[in-house]
Design a protein around this motif. Sequence first.
Motif, PDB file in Angstrom:
ATOM      1  N   GLY A 147       0.931  -1.458   0.096  1.00  0.00           N
ATOM      2  CA  GLY A 147       0.087   0.209   0.341  1.00  0.00           C
ATOM      3  C   GLY A 147       0.973   1.276   0.185  1.00  0.00           C
ATOM      4  N   ASP A 148       1.771   1.272   0.266  1.00  0.00           N
ATOM      5  CA  ASP A 148       2.222   2.359   0.298  1.00  0.00           C
ATOM      6  C   ASP A 148       3.551   2.472  -0.665  1.00  0.00           C
ATOM      7  N   LEU A 149       3.923   1.840  -1.204  1.00  0.00           N
ATOM      8  CA  LEU A 149       4.669   2.148  -3.254  1.00  0.00           C
ATOM      9  C   LEU A 149       3.363   1.913  -3.804  1.00  0.00           C
ATOM     10  N   TYR A 150       2.448   1.926  -3.184  1.00  0.00           N
ATOM     11  CA  TYR A 150       0.824   2.124  -4.204  1.00  0.00           C
ATOM     12  C   TYR A 150       0.545   4.000  -4.639  1.00  0.00           C
ATOM     13  N   ALA A 151       0.980   4.245  -2.968  1.00  0.00           N
ATOM     14  CA  ALA A 151       0.618   5.342  -2.606  1.00  0.00           C
ATOM     15  C   ALA A 151       1.933   5.887  -3.064  1.00  0.00           C
ATOM     16  N   SER A 152       3.162   5.659  -3.479  1.00  0.00           N
ATOM     17  CA  SER A 152       3.923   6.352  -3.855  1.00  0.00           C
ATOM     18  C   SER A 152       4.036   6.567  -5.514  1.00  0.00           C
ATOM     19  N   GLY A 153       3.687   5.163  -6.406  1.00  0.00           N
ATOM     20  CA  GLY A 153       3.057   5.953  -7.690  1.00  0.00           C
ATOM     21  C   GLY A 153       2.284   6.815  -7.985  1.00  0.00           C
ATOM     22  N   PHE A 154       1.092   6.900  -7.268  1.00  0.00           N
ATOM     23  CA  PHE A 154       0.193   7.674  -7.641  1.00  0.00           C
ATOM     24  C   PHE A 154       0.343   9.026  -7.366  1.00  0.00           C
ATOM     25  N   LEU A 155       1.206   9.328  -5.736  1.00  0.00           N
ATOM     26  CA  LEU A 155       0.649  10.451  -5.620  1.00  0.00           C
ATOM     27  C   LEU A 155       2.219  11.296  -6.642  1.00  0.00           C
ATOM     28  N   TYR A 156       3.279  10.129  -6.756  1.00  0.00           N
ATOM     29  CA  TYR A 156       4.238  10.777  -8.235  1.00  0.00           C
ATOM     30  C   TYR A 156       3.011  10.893  -9.314  1.00  0.00           C
ATOM     31  N   GLY A 157       2.359  11.088  -9.562  1.00  0.00           N
ATOM     32  CA  GLY A 157       1.863  10.510 -11.321  1.00  0.00           C
ATOM     33  C   GLY A 157       1.116  11.648 -11.162  1.00  0.00           C
ATOM     34  N   LEU A 158       0.187  12.467 -10.076  1.00  0.00           N
ATOM     35  CA  LEU A 158      -0.611  13.502  -9.205  1.00  0.00           C
ATOM     36  C   LEU A 158       0.114  14.264  -8.902  1.00  0.00           C
ATOM     37  N   ALA A 159       1.309  14.516  -8.889  1.00  0.00           N
ATOM     38  CA  ALA A 159       2.041  16.145  -8.581  1.00  0.00           C
ATOM     39  C   ALA A 159       3.238  15.672  -9.793  1.00  0.00           C
ATOM     40  N   ARG A 160       2.546  15.754 -10.790  1.00  0.00           N
ATOM     41  CA  ARG A 160       3.686  16.017 -12.109  1.00  0.00           C
ATOM     42  C   ARG A 160       1.990  15.467 -13.141  1.00  0.00           C
ATOM     43  N   GLY A 161       1.111  15.823 -12.692  1.00  0.00           N
ATOM     44  CA  GLY A 161       0.194  16.522 -13.453  1.00  0.00           C
ATOM     45  C   GLY A 161      -1.135  15.291 -14.376  1.00  0.00           C
ATOM     46  N   MET A 162      -0.304  13.605 -14.206  1.00  0.00           N
ATOM     47  CA  MET A 162      -0.997  13.072 -14.544  1.00  0.00           C
ATOM     48  C   MET A 162      -2.286  12.479 -14.664  1.00  0.00           C
ATOM     49  N   PRO A 163      -3.408  11.783 -15.806  1.00  0.00           N
ATOM     50  CA  PRO A 163      -4.501  11.494 -15.550  1.00  0.00           C
ATOM     51  C   PRO A 163      -4.984  10.424 -14.475  1.00  0.00           C
ATOM     52  N   LEU A 164      -6.177  11.001 -14.229  1.00  0.00           N
ATOM     53  CA  LEU A 164      -5.830   9.724 -12.265  1.00  0.00           C
ATOM     54  C   LEU A 164      -5.919   8.309 -12.357  1.00  0.00           C
ATOM     55  N   ALA A 165      -6.369   7.639 -14.027  1.00  0.00           N
ATOM     56  CA  ALA A 165      -6.160   6.297 -14.039  1.00  0.00           C
ATOM     57  C   ALA A 165      -4.812   6.101 -14.409  1.00  0.00           C
ATOM     58  N   ASP A 166      -3.850   6.921 -14.682  1.00  0.00           N
ATOM     59  CA  ASP A 166      -2.440   6.771 -15.067  1.00  0.00           C
ATOM     60  C   ASP A 166      -1.928   6.612 -13.573  1.00  0.00           C
ATOM     61  N   CYS A 167      -2.526   7.196 -12.477  1.00  0.00           N
ATOM     62  CA  CYS A 167      -1.555   7.321 -11.472  1.00  0.00           C
ATOM     63  C   CYS A 167      -2.265   6.216 -11.063  1.00  0.00           C
ATOM     64  N   ALA A 168      -2.921   5.552 -10.932  1.00  0.00           N
ATOM     65  CA  ALA A 168      -3.607   4.488 -10.219  1.00  0.00           C
ATOM     66  C   ALA A 168      -2.648   3.526 -10.953  1.00  0.00           C
ATOM     67  N   ALA A 169      -2.760   2.867 -12.163  1.00  0.00           N
ATOM     68  CA  ALA A 169      -1.559   2.415 -12.796  1.00  0.00           C
ATOM     69  C   ALA A 169      -0.344   2.298 -12.156  1.00  0.00           C
ATOM     70  N   ILE A 170       0.818   3.507 -12.591  1.00  0.00           N
ATOM     71  CA  ILE A 170       1.419   3.788 -11.827  1.00  0.00           C
ATOM     72  C   ILE A 170       1.731   2.726 -10.556  1.00  0.00           C
ATOM     73  N   GLY A 171       0.576   3.138 -10.041  1.00  0.00           N
ATOM     74  CA  GLY A 171       0.825   2.982  -7.993  1.00  0.00           C
ATOM     75  C   GLY A 171       0.555   1.879  -8.351  1.00  0.00           C
ATOM     76  N   GLY A 172      -0.286   1.046  -9.212  1.00  0.00           N
ATOM     77  CA  GLY A 172      -0.636  -0.592  -9.327  1.00  0.00           C
ATOM     78  C   GLY A 172       1.169  -1.411  -9.642  1.00  0.00           C
ATOM     79  N   LEU A 173       1.994  -0.790 -10.380  1.00  0.00           N
ATOM     80  CA  LEU A 173       3.184  -1.234 -10.863  1.00  0.00           C
ATOM     81  C   LEU A 173       4.284  -1.397  -9.867  1.00  0.00           C
ATOM     82  N   CYS A 174       4.429   0.206  -8.471  1.00  0.00           N
ATOM     83  CA  CYS A 174       5.014   0.579  -7.895  1.00  0.00           C
ATOM     84  C   CYS A 174       4.499  -1.571  -7.388  1.00  0.00           C
ATOM     85  N   ALA A 175       3.410  -1.267  -6.317  1.00  0.00           N
ATOM     86  CA  ALA A 175       2.981  -2.127  -5.934  1.00  0.00           C
ATOM     87  C   ALA A 175       3.693  -4.164  -5.960  1.00  0.00           C
ATOM     88  N   ALA A 176       3.579  -4.062  -6.874  1.00  0.00           N
ATOM     89  CA  ALA A 176       3.696  -4.870  -7.583  1.00  0.00           C
ATOM     90  C   ALA A 176       4.813  -5.639  -8.140  1.00  0.00           C
TER      91      ALA A 176
END
Length: 339
Positions: free
Chosen positions: A285-314
């Motif tokens: 969960g911590d690394l999912y948040a890393s990916g989501f927050l990184y994407g959000l801070a960089r202005g990415m679409p929410l679906a991409d933020c979630a996908a990046i979070g999922g990659l980091c968690a996996a």
Amino acid sequence: MTQTLPAPRFDVLCIGNAIVDVLGRVEDDFIVREGLVKGEMRLVDAGRSAEIYGHLGQVVRMSGGSAGNTAAGVGSLGGTVCYIGKVADDDLGRAYAHDLGHLGIRFATPPLSGGAPTAVCIVLITPDGERTMNTYLGACQSLTTADVEADADAIAGAAITYLEGYLWDPPEAKQAFRRAAEIAHASGRQVAITLSDSFCVDRHRAEFLSLIRTGTVDIVFANEHELKALYETGDIDAAVAALKEDCTIAAVTLGAGGSLALTRDETFHVRAAPVNQVTDLTGAGDLYASGFLYGLARGMPLADCAAIGGLCAAEVITQIGPRPMRSLADLVRQAGYPA
């Protein structure tokens, strides 16, 4: 006339319990013998922590803490990160600070001198990858509003300030939590919270709901168990619907079912990234948040933020421990996302 905010100094500033993780592999029988509940995080005193440690064989020691793990993940993605958390002026505390510095994370919180030692979490990992955590909070409970004020410029300069729900237990840290949100919002920045675990939600349900409903936090991270606990329902759809009414942005992790990225008007369901072998669920969960927050801070679409979070968690659940052992930026680029 709309005022333009200065560019963020940091993508994410994380505030949480600075804890050194001690990870040991055990069989299910060990959990039973120690009188523990598998998958639970429980708080223990120094004596009980030492007792469990004494019953373990070989262990791995590394810097941890939920928000600290998230900070490490954002750094591995190539983001700019600051961390606020309290360690003691002892060997473990100095090791913790060294680890964050090595990752390029700014960590300037003054250590506690003459008080409790640096916090330790004994993480027991069973063959199915589940983790049972026994946490002695020690010095991390001594985070104060003064520590937040000392880093006010960093909070004001962070695109998102991310707050760890576990930090809501000590009263003084609770005030520090609120002050950080005030500083961030006064600077036009966003504030996020992770609900941390369902037991934490049970302790602080009314206050967490108030934080969300009053806009003290803008972004909520939860897994399905935490979300059901928050709204006291066994129906995940009902809990999601209630969360959409209460907050601006949310991310809900569903394990193998992927995750949801939510606004009041939209819901994006993103599939889980494939995993060949689950080794240790610590930090997913911590690394999912890393990916989501990184994407959000960089202005990415929410679906991409979630996908990046999922990659980091996996990625993190294929290894021992909650800190990424290879570059998450490379992983994200290989998947076709900017990093």
